[in-house]
Design an enzyme around this catalytic site. Structure first.
Site, PDB file in Angstrom:
ATOM      1  N   HIS A 488       0.833  -1.203   0.000  1.00 16.90           N
ATOM      2  CA  HIS A 488       0.000   0.000   0.000  1.00 16.90           C
ATOM      3  C   HIS A 488       0.871   1.258   0.000  1.00 16.90           C
ATOM      4  O   HIS A 488       0.703   2.147  -0.854  1.00 16.90           O
ATOM      5  CB  HIS A 488      -0.916  -0.015   1.231  1.00 16.90           C
ATOM      6  N   GLU A 489       1.796   1.336   0.949  1.00 16.60           N
ATOM      7  CA  GLU A 489       2.633   2.538   1.055  1.00 16.60           C
ATOM      8  C   GLU A 489       3.554   2.680  -0.157  1.00 16.60           C
ATOM      9  O   GLU A 489       3.838   3.803  -0.597  1.00 16.60           O
ATOM     10  CB  GLU A 489       3.447   2.505   2.351  1.00 16.60           C
ATOM     11  N   HIS A 492       1.898   4.639  -2.880  1.00 19.39           N
ATOM     12  CA  HIS A 492       2.064   6.091  -2.739  1.00 19.39           C
ATOM     13  C   HIS A 492       3.424   6.521  -3.271  1.00 19.39           C
ATOM     14  O   HIS A 492       3.545   7.541  -3.969  1.00 19.39           O
ATOM     15  CB  HIS A 492       1.964   6.498  -1.265  1.00 19.39           C
ATOM     16  N   HIS A 495       3.579   6.635  -6.979  1.00 24.59           N
ATOM     17  CA  HIS A 495       2.835   7.798  -7.456  1.00 24.59           C
ATOM     18  C   HIS A 495       3.740   9.029  -7.405  1.00 24.59           C
ATOM     19  O   HIS A 495       3.783   9.837  -8.347  1.00 24.59           O
ATOM     20  CB  HIS A 495       1.597   7.997  -6.576  1.00 24.59           C
TER      21      HIS A 495
END
Length: 706
Positions: A488-489, A492, A495
């Site tokens: 999940h992290e 980020h 991105h």
């Protein structure tokens, strides 16, 4: 400040599943890339060059070799700000205005963003305090600039010149409009007295946010003689008091969970006053600058756009979940009755525990069975494989300079594209330490932008996790939940790396909150697909792959009580909307909590508790907590339409980068979603995507993996 990619000496650790610095023991040999092996190596003594070489500062910023350096960095930033403001006010309308504004934003953000991380994560109190002071000072300056009439007028002249605006490219026009939006929501149109009031309110809100955040994490204490002695050992006992710092949600003892819930959530008068002041101040600011409520102000530029649309989404979702949630509560109640027939009524402190018991009983998903397959090195290798296949990106471990990192176990990764070269850096602060925030999160330290000399300013981010340290006998082993959080992290982080915009103001994750969570949640779908997991999940001792049936069981288990879990998120999101809706609220925040809990959750409110005082997301996600649910809906649609057939599809990976990641916040979020899905999803589409995930047959994910 940071070396170009071709000249960097990336650390290559031998391809071993587990490398111990204390003994020559070697576990199973692998064909891992250096990054996989580097994360399974025990921390080595300080590099020899650290003893002899010149010391740098945090993140390679020379001034930040000591806490006092924050003051110097702040002064440099403010001097540069003053110079750029004068330049912006003197120049004729044209594209250079936007570039100057972006330089101004970058000058402030490069100090404020770094300080925002250091103030909560640095192990040294002096560093934390110095960083907090800088955050406040830079924040105050930002609010003053957002109400600077002369500065605004220079941008307004550009926006009013139709001929010049028509000549600008879409990115420059968008960024110019976003800067003007910042002026407008700060009250630039007000008279001088009201503008000053807006600045003061913003500063007050910043202080209240810090106070509320600190208060939300403080432990509660109770006289130890009030509690049964046989449960004291579950908590910290200090003198005559028992100190309770959380909900103890995983405790198998119903009484321990009940006590923790009632004591930890007991109302604190100071925290209650702080929350009321925060909500009132936010509402005053919103109305001062022309918005009906704070929620209306906060939702400008998001996918949802208005609080009415958010509530429509949440109410429709709640209606769809209602019967499923009741079924889930009935199952939990049955399990509680089975295990504790004397006190079988299902209460809020039971939800996390009994849903876990049901999952474990049905699918035998004891974390200890999975951990040996998820060494940290294996998981990093899995990410490396996935990014390489989808996007042509590799991760390389790089040796930091002396003073560059704040803790010796922080790893530095260079992110390299097969054709474009170095894209940026990720600092991995993965391991537990005293006083470290417990929440996993991503921090932008420096945003990417095209500099005046034509070079690209590389983005720098930090990923903050709380993983256990390795031991003498094994590397760091992750539970399935930890592995999913890591993915999940890293979503980020990618991105941030791939949102390579011309302007820093919209780089990477600098986009609407309800879009920013899409890339990270999408990574969770990859983390739960056997075809992906099978690429890296190997037992750290034997090298055996994680059996397919174990992944299948894990995925199926996540559907158990998933409706109730989602209903809880709906409750939180609705509560957030009401708190930031029409004021005066008419009732206390606790009365509103009780009513909302009854209507949108289902388990009873517990008298003399005030869960809202622990709702720390009210600070960073004020009026935007719904973002997790809406982002999950978009991620689900992207997964089903683009990756469910082949999670390594390079063409889809490139399309995902082109349509969703590359723009940062430089394009309206719904336009990015439309570009990826080839349609504009409705509220009903969002709801259907979330509900259909509850029914998804995970075996369909594996059908082509044999």
């Amino acid at each position: 400040m940071l070396a170009g990619w071709r000249g960097v000496a990336w650390t290559a650790v031998s391809g071993l599943g587990w490398v111990s610095g204390r003994s020559p023991k070697r576990w199973v040999s692998t064909s891992w890339s250096p990054v996989g092996a580097a994360f399974n190596a025990q921390p080595q003594p300080q590099h020899p060059r650290w003893e002899l070489g010149k010391k740098t500062g945090l993140f390679g910023v020379p001034e930040l070799s000591s806490p006092e350096g924050f003051q110097e960095a702040q002064e440099k930033s403010l001097q540069e700000t003053e110079r750029l403001v004068k330049k912006a006010c003197a120049i004729s309308p044209g594209p250079e205005i936007v570039m100057i504004f972006d330089q101004l934003s970058d000058s402030l953000c490069r100090v404020a963003d770094l300080a925002d991380f250091v103030k909560i994560a640095h192990p040294n109190l002096a560093f934390r305090e110095a960083a907090e002071e800088v955050c406040r000072n830079i924040g105050t300056m930002v609010e003053k600039l957002n109400t600077d009439v002369d500065l605004c007028q220079s941008l307004r002249k550009l926006l009013a010149d139709k001929e010049v605006m028509a000549s600008l490219d879409p990115d420059t026009r968008r960024v110019a409009e976003l800067f003007m939006f910042d002026f407008e929501i700060s009250g630039i149109h007000l008279d001088e007295e009201k503008r000053e009031k807006a600045v003061n309110l913003n500063v007050k809100i910043l202080d209240l946010c810090n106070e509320f955040l600190m208060g939300s994490h403080l432990p509660s204490r109770i006289d130890k003689h009030v509690l049964p002695e046989h449960i004291h050992h579950n908590f910290a006992v200090k003198g005559n008091y028992v100190q309770i710092g959380g909900l103890n949600a995983d405790s198998p003892d119903d009484l321990v969970r009940e006590v923790a819930y009632k004591v930890f959530l007991f109302p604190n008068a100071q925290q209650l006053h702080c929350l009321e002041e925060l909500l009132t101040s936010r509402n005053l600011l919103a109305q001062l600058v022309g918005y009906e409520t704070f929620a209306h102000r906060a939702l400008q530029g998001t996918m949802a756009k208005t609080p009415e649309k958010v509530m429509q989404f949440l109410v429709k979702l709640s209606d769809k979940l209602s019967n499923r949630t009741l079924d889930d509560f009935e199952m939990m109640n049955g399990m509680k009755m089975k295990l504790n027939p004397m006190k079988s009524k299902l209460m809020p402190w039971d939800h996390p525990y009994y849903s876990g018991v049901l999952r474990a009983e049905r699918y035998n998903i004891e974390p200890s069975l999975y951990c040996p397959f998820f060494s940290l090195g294996a998981c990093m290798e899995g990410l490396n494989i996935l990014f390489d296949k989808l996007l042509g990106i590799s991760l390389y471990a790089e040796q930091p300079e002396k003073g560059e990192v704040w803790c010796e176990d922080v790893r530095k990764l260079a992110v390299v594209h097969e054709q474009e070269g170095l894209l940026g850096y990720i600092y991995c602060d993965f391991f537990q330490r005293p006083d470290k925030p417990h929440q996993d999160c991503h921090f932008t330290i420096r945003g990417g932008r095209l500099k005046e000399n034509g070079e690209y300013q590389l983005p720098v981010v930090v990923l903050l996790l709380n993983l256990p340290h390795s031991t003498r006998g094994s590397p760091t082993l992750l539970t399935p939940g930890m592995m999913e959080n890591l993915f999940h992290e890293m979503g980020h982080a990618m991105h941030s790396m791939l949102g390579r915009t011309r302007y820093q103001h919209v780089t990477g994750t600098r986009c609407s909150t309800d879009f920013a969570e899409v890339p990270s949640i999408l990574m969770e779908y990859f983390a739960n697909d056997y075809r992906v997991v099978n690429q890296f999940a190997r037992h750290y001792e034997t090298g055996q792959p994680l059996p397919k049936h174990m992944v299948s069981r894990l995925c199926e288990s996540k559907k158990v009580c998933a409706a109730a879990d989602m209903q809880l998120q709906v409750f939180y999101a609705v509560l957030d909307q009401i708190y930031h809706g029409k004021h005066p609220l008419g009732k206390s925040t606790t009365d509103i909590l009780k009513e909302t809990q009854d209507k949108f959750y289902g388990l009873p409110y517990v008298p003399k508790t005030a869960w809202q005082l622990r709702f720390s997301h009210l600070v960073g996600y004020g009026a935007k907590y719904y973002s997790y649910l809406m982002s999950r809906a978009v991620a689900s649609m992207v997964w089903r339409q683009c990756f469910v057939q082949d999670p390594f599809n390079r063409a889809m990976g490139e399309r995902y980068r082109r349509e969703m990641l590359a723009h940062g916040g430089g394009k309206e979020p719904m336009l990015m979603v439309q570009g990826m899905l080839q349609k504009s999803p409705s509220v009903e589409d969002f709801v259907d995507a979330l509900v259909s995930d509850l029914d998804q047959d995970f075996e369909t994910f594996f059908m082509d993996s044999e």
